[in-house]
Structure formats: structure tokens, C-alpha cells
Scaffold this active site. Structure first.
Site, mmCIF file in Angstrom:
data_model
loop_
_atom_site.group_PDB
_atom_site.id
_atom_site.type_symbol
_atom_site.label_atom_id
_atom_site.label_comp_id
_atom_site.label_asym_id
_atom_site.label_seq_id
_atom_site.Cartn_x
_atom_site.Cartn_y
_atom_site.Cartn_z
ATOM 1 N N SER A 1 -48.369 -21.967 35.024
ATOM 2 C CA SER A 1 -49.474 -21.820 34.074
ATOM 3 C C SER A 1 -49.079 -22.296 32.679
ATOM 4 O O SER A 1 -49.927 -22.745 31.902
ATOM 5 C CB SER A 1 -49.963 -20.364 34.021
ATOM 6 O OG SER A 1 -48.937 -19.478 33.657
ATOM 7 N N ASP B 1 -50.924 -13.833 33.358
ATOM 8 C CA ASP B 1 -50.093 -14.936 32.878
ATOM 9 C C ASP B 1 -50.792 -15.774 31.819
ATOM 10 O O ASP B 1 -50.270 -16.023 30.729
ATOM 11 C CB ASP B 1 -49.692 -15.846 34.039
ATOM 12 C CG ASP B 1 -48.982 -15.102 35.143
ATOM 13 O OD1 ASP B 1 -48.891 -13.864 35.058
ATOM 14 O OD2 ASP B 1 -48.525 -15.751 36.094
#
Length: 389
Positions: free
Chosen positions: A141, A199
Site C-alpha cells: 500500500s 494500512d
């Protein structure tokens, strides 16, 4: 006039753009973020990914593979097998591609056809990262978020509604900040990457954030966004990050927990609710002027115990369990920082001989080095460029 504006925009968009995104630690509450729970997360300066966009004088778009992470050539069959065992079959180029595709779709759905803006030059995208692979520190990510920031800037589009002063024509279609983590998550889901929700939130917001993903909040506008509360890092306890140098795939750790949860397993639901409550306990410590770092070890241990109960030792993996065991043996309470490959630990003075934290840490570092585990002092990264240790 239109030609003049196009020439000015073309000149502006012929400069190299770079953005970085940082690793994260799930401090408390994980893995409930994937189950409409709550988490307390921190963004850390220790590791980061950087994406670089270089404009071209043509509409061509090129994705450059990383020399190490996207290898197509190996020294031998044994070398190929070893590298694939350690790193899997995919590198980061697919993240650049998927992020670019999602970016195009994101704006098309808002009525902005980027394909019609042929005066904007094409580009090359490349990346580099220091975030260890398969460590559960949100390396994928981070690459995606850094890519999206480059694309927003290259196309002179507002990253969120508060950035519309220079481009008021996009005010009605610009995303609100709470939507951006969902955009990043959508890229990972295109690729079938197992991922929770925390995240991208912490990578967008930075610092320390308490997150509430209750279904009633996620279903309300803006859709797929939780309630995100930034907090001061001043009351955080001393934190150490243990990172395995040959980690297992963090995506495998999710096991069959989702199926059991969806099937209504009462034990799983009760454990997940308790895990989520630990994020609230951590938030209370961070917002109390009278809190003590001595309260954190119990929260870490309970979070780990609940995860272990839900997943079982086979799913968690021997190496991950060993990291927690080593930390505990040297007076540090520990838990997984993500889904495996790294642990976050905090000193428990009451379990250290003579309460000597410095000596205990030296012993911890040596014991970890003997088992190919690195120990780092956690540094919190704030997006305002202030960092805390």
C-alpha cells in the site's frame, strides 16, 4: 488563450515528481480493522517506499521494473527457486500499473476524462522501497499511495477537497480525505492482495490515528470510510520493532478466520470485539495526562493472546511466534505489528532484572541477531515533517 494555458500546463508538467509513503505499525486492535472493529496505528519513519514520475514528450506511459524486486533473470535454477521462495512471484510493477488504472477509473467516474487531456505528457513510473517484503508493514500500500500522489500532482488534480484553491473547477468532484484510503484499498483488491483497512488510513493521515470501522460508520457517506481520529504521539511508550530477515508471506496468516467470522462463530466474534476494545484502551492512554507507559505491556500481551486464540499457532507460524517469545524472554511485551513478519515490543520494567531497560535491550538485540532478526527503535512519522522517537 486556450493554447497559452495548454503550453503553460505542458511546461509545468515536464518536471520530475517524487513522493514517498511510509511503513505502519498496528499498535492495538489489529486484526479487527478487517472485521468492522477498531485499531490504533502509527506511521513510522524507519521504512518507506518512493515512487518517481518522469514526464515524457509524448503520450507514452512506461512502467520501469525494479532491479531487485522485479527480477526476470537469475544466476541459476537454484537461485531462481531460492528468490521465489523468499519473495514470491510478483514485484512492484503490478502495483504501479493497477494504481494508474484505478486513478484513471476514479476520475472517469467523477466525470473527468483524463484521456481527453492529450496536452498532458505521458510519463515513466519507477519505484524503490526499503520496506521489507512480506513483513506485514504495508509495503504494497505504500507503493500504491506514493504512486497515486505522483499521478494527482502530474495531472494537477486536487488530492482532496481542501486542495481546490488552485483548481476550483474540481471542487465538486474532488475526493474528501476520508475517501483516499479506500482508493488505495481498491487497488490492492484489484490484485487480490489480502489486506485490512488500517494500512492506507495511517499512510494517508500520518502520525498516530485511532480508527473506528463500525458498519454503521462505513455505510454512511462517504461510503467505505471509517471514523479517523488523529492523536498526539507524546504519550506513546518506548517502542521497538523486530523484523525477521527471511519472513513468511504475511498474506497467508489470515487463515480461515474470515470464513469463521462470516459463519457467525461466537468465539471469534467475542474475541474480535475484545481486540477492538484494546484500541480504545490505547487511545485513552494517549489522551490522558496521567497515563504511564507501564500500562502498555498488558495491552500488547492481551492483543497477542487474542490473535493467537483466533488464528492458532499453525496459522501464525513458528518464526512469528519465536519473535514474540524472544522479546518476552528479555522483558519486552510484544505483539504482531501486522499479519506477520514483524513484531512491535515495549519494555515491561517489572519483568526485567533490576529494571534495567538499557541492559535488557542490549540482550534482546544480541538474541535477535543470533536468529537473523533486526531490532529498530521506532520513529513516528508525521506528515508535517516532525518525527518522534
Amino acid at each position: 488563450m486556450g493554447n497559452l494555458l495548454a503550453r503553460l500546463a505542458r511546461r509545468r508538467n515536464h518536471r520530475t515528481i517524487s513522493h514517498s509513503a511510509y511503513a505502519r505499525i498496528g499498535l492495538l486492535g489489529n486484526p479487527s480493522d478487517g472485521y468492522n472493529g477498531k485499531t490504533l496505528s502509527i506511521l513510522i519513519k524507519n521504512y518507506h517506499a518512493t515512487v518517481t514520475l518522469k514526464p515524457l514528450r509524448s503520450p507514452t506511459i512506461t512502467f520501469h521494473p525494479h532491479v531487485s524486486h522485479d527480477r526476470l533473470q537469475y544466476d541459476s535454477l537454484a537461485d531462481a527457486a531460492t528468490k521465489c521462495d523468499a519473495e514470491g512471484y510478483y514485484g512492484g510493477v503490478r502495483l504501479l500499473k493497477a494504481a494508474t488504472h484505478a486513478f484513471f477509473d476514479f476520475w472517469r467516474q467523477r466525470g473527468v476524462n483524463l484521456a481527453s487531456q492529450d496536452w498532458i505528457p505521458g510519463f515513466t513510473l519507477s519505484y524503490d522501497t526499503t520496506i521489507p517484503r512480506q513483513s506485514g508493514l504495508s509495503g504494497s500500500s505504500a507503493i500504491i499511495w506514493a504512486t497515486l500522489q505522483c499521478l494527482f500532482e502530474h495531472y494537477s488534480l486536487p488530492l482532496h477537497a481542501n486542495d481546490c484553491n488552485q483548481c476550483p473547477q474540481y471542487r465538486d468532484v474532488a475526493p474528501v480525505k476520508e475517501e483516499l484510503p479506500s482508493l488505495v484499498l481498491s487497488v490492492e483488491r484489484r490484485l487480490g492482495i489480502a489486506a485490512g483497512l488500517q494500512d492506507r488510513v495511517i499512510q494517508v493521515y500520518g502520525g498516530v490515528v485511532h480508527m473506528d470501522f463500525h458498519k454503521s460508520i462505513m455505510d454512511a457517506p462517504p461510503a467505505n470510510a471509517g471514523k479517523y481520529t488523529p492523536l498526539s504521539s507524546s504519550q506513546l511508550p518506548p517502542l521497538r520493532l523486530l523484523v525477521a530477515q527471511a519472513p513468511s508471506d504475511s498474506g497467508r496468516v489470515h487463515s480461515d478466520l474470515r470464513q469463521r467470522y462470516d459463519n457467525g462463530d461466537a468465539d471469534v466474534h467475542a474475541a474480535m470485539k475484545e481486540v477492538a476494545g484494546l484500541a480504545d484502551d490505547g487511545r485513552a492512554l494517549l489522551t490522558s495526562s496521567s497515563s504511564s507507559s507501564s500500562s502498555w505491556p498488558a495491552l500488547f500481551r492481551r492483543n497477542f493472546a487474542l490473535r493467537r486464540k483466533m488464528f492458532g499457532d499453525d496459522a501464525l507460524g513458528e518464526q512469528n511466534l519465536r519473535m514474540v517469545e524472544i522479546a518476552e524472554a528479555h522483558g519486552f511485551a510484544a505483539k504482531f505489528s501486522g499479519s506477520g513478519g514483524a513484531c512491535v515490543a515495549t519494555p515491561d520494567v517489572s519483568s526485567m532484572p533490576g529494571g534495567d531497560v538499557e541492559a535488557a535491550e542490549q540482550r534482546l538485540v544480541k538474541a535477535c541477531a543470533d536468529e537473523n532478526i533486526e531490532v529498530h527503535v521506532v520513529q513516528v512519522h508525521q506528515h508535517d515533517n516532525t518525527d518522534d522517537e
